[in-house]
Design a protein around this motif. Structure first.
Motif, PDB file in Angstrom:
ATOM      1  N   ILE A 192       0.828  -1.275  -0.024  1.00  0.00           N
ATOM      2  CA  ILE A 192       0.004   0.117  -0.023  1.00  0.00           C
ATOM      3  C   ILE A 192       0.851   1.170  -0.046  1.00  0.00           C
ATOM      4  O   ILE A 192       0.647   2.047  -0.746  1.00  0.00           O
ATOM      5  N   PHE A 193       1.882   1.301   1.018  1.00  0.00           N
ATOM      6  CA  PHE A 193       2.675   2.198   0.849  1.00  0.00           C
ATOM      7  C   PHE A 193       3.363   2.799  -0.391  1.00  0.00           C
ATOM      8  O   PHE A 193       3.678   3.780  -0.810  1.00  0.00           O
ATOM      9  N   ARG A 194       3.789   1.604  -0.982  1.00  0.00           N
ATOM     10  CA  ARG A 194       4.834   1.715  -2.532  1.00  0.00           C
ATOM     11  C   ARG A 194       3.703   2.150  -3.372  1.00  0.00           C
ATOM     12  O   ARG A 194       3.958   3.436  -4.262  1.00  0.00           O
ATOM     13  N   LYS A 195       2.596   1.633  -3.401  1.00  0.00           N
ATOM     14  CA  LYS A 195       1.554   2.028  -4.620  1.00  0.00           C
ATOM     15  C   LYS A 195       0.954   3.291  -4.326  1.00  0.00           C
ATOM     16  O   LYS A 195       0.888   4.199  -5.273  1.00  0.00           O
ATOM     17  N   LEU A 196       0.896   3.817  -2.931  1.00  0.00           N
ATOM     18  CA  LEU A 196       0.179   5.176  -3.090  1.00  0.00           C
ATOM     19  C   LEU A 196       1.142   6.420  -2.638  1.00  0.00           C
ATOM     20  O   LEU A 196       0.995   7.403  -2.785  1.00  0.00           O
ATOM     21  N   ASP A 197       2.605   5.644  -2.770  1.00  0.00           N
ATOM     22  CA  ASP A 197       3.556   6.877  -2.345  1.00  0.00           C
ATOM     23  C   ASP A 197       3.550   7.343  -1.134  1.00  0.00           C
ATOM     24  O   ASP A 197       3.794   8.875  -1.117  1.00  0.00           O
TER      25      ASP A 197
END
Length: 215
Positions: A192-197
């Motif tokens: 989630i962190f990676r996809k939402l930056d």
């Protein structure tokens, strides 16, 4: 003379590993040549056995199945790997295919699916469990639409995790609520962190509220 398909099973639960072995060896054309309980040992021993097909669990200690898959493919680009998992999330399926897996089946599949997967992958065909086919169709639609809707960025499970995270729930509480392991929750949150930056839980929660993902 019938070809014998040599299979290696990488699965950290011994009872599941033994059950898979017994199921496979009911077939006259399949022989299990080795079984390993973690990803690193699977990588280390791969060239010693040079199996025709590897059944690879995704959640394993030391190296997880996706990491082990990547390393096995680096050792042997022609390696034929079937990912074996409880994960129905699109992200795991797409990542496995991206890394070179030829098959993806769920652990609750019936024995026919398991056998079909091994035989199909052995002859170089891709085998995705039929119930997972919709995940590929959904991804195609998402890419074709070009939509930046955050709901298209995240899998259904990641949206569930994000909603609970935005309520201030801890990983253990989220795991209990969704009936999954804490380790799986951590994996989802990292994705989630990676996809939402975003960099942390607070930023993720703010994102969820702004985009009306949070209840």
């Amino acid at each position: 003379m019938m070809d014998i398909i040599k299979v290696v099973i990488a699965e950290d639960h011994s009872m599941i590993r033994e059950g898979l072995k017994q199921l496979l060896e009911l077939e006259s054309d399949i022989r299990v040549v080795a079984g390993f309980s973690d990803g690193q040992t699977t990588v280390d021993q791969y060239l010693d056995f040079k199996p025709d097909v590897v059944l690879m669990d995704i959640n394993m200690p030391v190296l997880n199945g996706l990491e082990a898959l990547e390393k096995v493919k680096a050792l042997d680009h022609s390696a034929k790997v079937v990912m074996l998992t409880f994960h129905q999330d699109r992200e795991y399926l797409l990542k496995a295919l991206e890394l070179g897996a030829l098959g993806y089946i769920l652990k609750d599949a019936d024995s026919k699916v398991l056998i079909d997967a091994v035989r199909s992958v052995y002859i170089g065909q891709t085998y995705i469990q039929p119930s997972m086919a919709n995940e590929l169709v959904n991804e195609y639609k998402r890419i074709k639409s070009g939509s930046d809707d955050p709901r298209n960025l995240l899998t259904e499970r990641e949206l569930e995790v994000l909603k609970l995270l935005s309520k201030g729930m801890l990983n253990k509480e989220i795991a209990n609520d969704l009936f999954i392991s804490e380790k799986t929750v951590k994996n989802h949150i990292s994705s989630i962190f990676r996809k939402l930056d975003v960099q942390d839980r607070t930023q993720a929660a703010v994102y969820a509220i702004k985009n009306k993902i949070a209840d």
